[in-house]
Write an enzyme that holds these catalytic residues in place. Structure first.
Site, short mmCIF file in Angstrom:
data_model
loop_
_atom_site.label_atom_id
_atom_site.label_comp_id
_atom_site.label_asym_id
_atom_site.label_seq_id
_atom_site.Cartn_x
_atom_site.Cartn_y
_atom_site.Cartn_z
N ARG A 18 -0.57 -1.82 -7.07
CA ARG A 18 -0.79 -2.95 -6.15
C ARG A 18 -1.68 -4.00 -6.83
NH1 ARG A 18 -1.13 -4.38 -0.56
NH2 ARG A 18 -3.18 -5.00 0.17
N LYS A 69 -2.10 -2.46 8.12
CA LYS A 69 -3.22 -1.95 8.92
C LYS A 69 -3.17 -2.52 10.33
CE LYS A 69 -6.33 -1.32 4.97
NZ LYS A 69 -7.63 -1.70 4.36
N HIS A 121 -2.47 2.46 -5.83
CA HIS A 121 -3.21 1.22 -5.59
C HIS A 121 -3.37 0.42 -6.87
CE1 HIS A 121 -5.08 -0.66 -2.14
NE2 HIS A 121 -6.02 -1.15 -2.93
N TYR A 130 -8.77 -11.39 -7.52
CA TYR A 130 -7.81 -11.45 -8.62
C TYR A 130 -7.98 -12.71 -9.47
CZ TYR A 130 -5.83 -7.57 -6.12
OH TYR A 130 -5.67 -6.36 -5.50
N ARG A 133 0.86 -1.18 0.00
CA ARG A 133 0.00 0.00 0.00
C ARG A 133 0.90 1.23 0.00
NH1 ARG A 133 -1.93 -3.55 4.00
NH2 ARG A 133 -3.99 -4.45 3.54
N HIS A 193 -3.66 -9.20 3.24
CA HIS A 193 -5.10 -9.33 3.40
C HIS A 193 -5.42 -10.23 4.59
CE1 HIS A 193 -5.91 -8.38 -1.14
NE2 HIS A 193 -5.76 -7.30 -0.41
#
Length: 311
Positions: free
Chosen positions: A244, A170, A241, A276, A146, A267
């Site tokens: 990414r 995160k 992004h 994806y 990110r 994730h």
């Protein structure tokens, strides 16, 4: 109810390690929820029922709030009511049987390999800033970080001899991400020549620095990337992004294990990474339709040419 909110916010700050933005969003969502409860005659959140929660979600729909925002809103309510039950302030969680609002997921947009090569060739490596920019874009595409993770990298977070870096994602969660040989070489060149020239004997823990000696902001890198996209002749909208997405899509297209991609992207849930596989399926379908003579939309190349020239 404000006392309950303060207790919950203190709990998630101390125990769950959520980011400041997430905590603020939870507080804002719960404040709206409390106002709705009061309007329904419920002055004590510990006595809220399932119908109160569903009525609140219905009011959010009527106000025009999107499904994704509603899902985040419900996550705040779930966390709050589970906290009340865990702390024995309430007997039951009214969100327990409430389904999460779901919206159709858009397939992520990404660059082709040719566009990535054009972008990577855009920085002028003969200058200090150009060499730095080249290293940053190489790292971003090589790792799928990110933009906040890229800008937050410190010098000690990158282990060039071992070929990996440590990303802080995160909730301050750390993960190890492999770093390709090309990106390693560009970071080495940047550290040897560009970074000292930019710092001019100043100190900084940040890996990538500006001429002022400070680390990059997300907005600063975004502007930099858009400038190189124009220089490379890439006309589609480009964001960090999107690189990414390109990283993940190109890996999945080449048969990468989905759980490995999940770990590299950071994730929490595999279902987030599975988007994806849908991208890959959509691309396979378009290739099939264009080239297979038994597809419904196949047009032989010669006929396509004739149609374009009007002859």
């Amino acid at each position: 109810m404000e006392g309950l909110l303060d207790a919950f916010i203190a709990f998630i700050r101390a125990e769950r390690g959520l980011s400041g933005k997430t905590v603020d969003a939870y507080a804002a969502d719960l404040t709206v929820y409390f106002e709705d409860l009061r309007a329904r005659g419920v002055d004590d959140a510990t006595r809220a029922r399932q119908e109160d929660v569903t009525a609140h979600l219905s009011s959010l729909t009527k106000s025009g709030l999107g499904k994704r925002s509603q899902a985040r809103h419900l996550a705040a309510l779930r966390g709050f009511h589970r906290f009340l039950v865990a702390e024995r302030m309430a007997d039951k969680d009214p969100t327990e049987d409430v389904d999460t609002p779901r919206s159709a997921r858009k397939l992520p947009s990404f660059l082709t390999l040719e566009e990535v090569e054009q972008l990577l060739a855009a920085p002028d490596e003969r200058t200090s800033t150009g060499l730095r920019d080249k290293a940053m874009i190489e790292v971003l595409y090589a790792t799928g970080l990110r933009v906040s993770e890229l800008c937050g990298l410190g010098v000690n977070d990158v282990q060039l001899s071992a070929g990996y870096l440590v990303a802080k994602g995160k909730g301050s969660k750390e993960r190890i991400v492999p770093l390709g040989s090309v990106a390693v070489e560009k970071v080495r060149e940047y550290l040897a020549a560009s970074r000292p020239a930019l710092l001019k004997r100043r100190e900084s823990r940040a890996l990538f620095v500006t001429p002022r000696g400070s680390g990059f902001t997300r907005q600063g890198f975004w502007k930099l990337l858009k400038r190189y996209a124009l220089k490379a002749g890439i006309r589609k909208p480009l964001s960090p992004h999107k690189l990414r997405h390109s990283f993940a899509t190109h890996l999945v297209e080449r048969g990468a294990d989905l759980r490995a991609v999940q770990q590299m992207l950071g994730h929490a849930d595999l279902s987030t990474t599975q988007i994806y596989t849908h991208v890959n399926s959509a691309r396979l379908r378009s290739v099939y339709d264009e080239f297979h003579p038994r597809s419904d939309v196949f047009v032989p190349k010669a006929r396509k040419k004739t149609a374009r020239t009007g002859s």
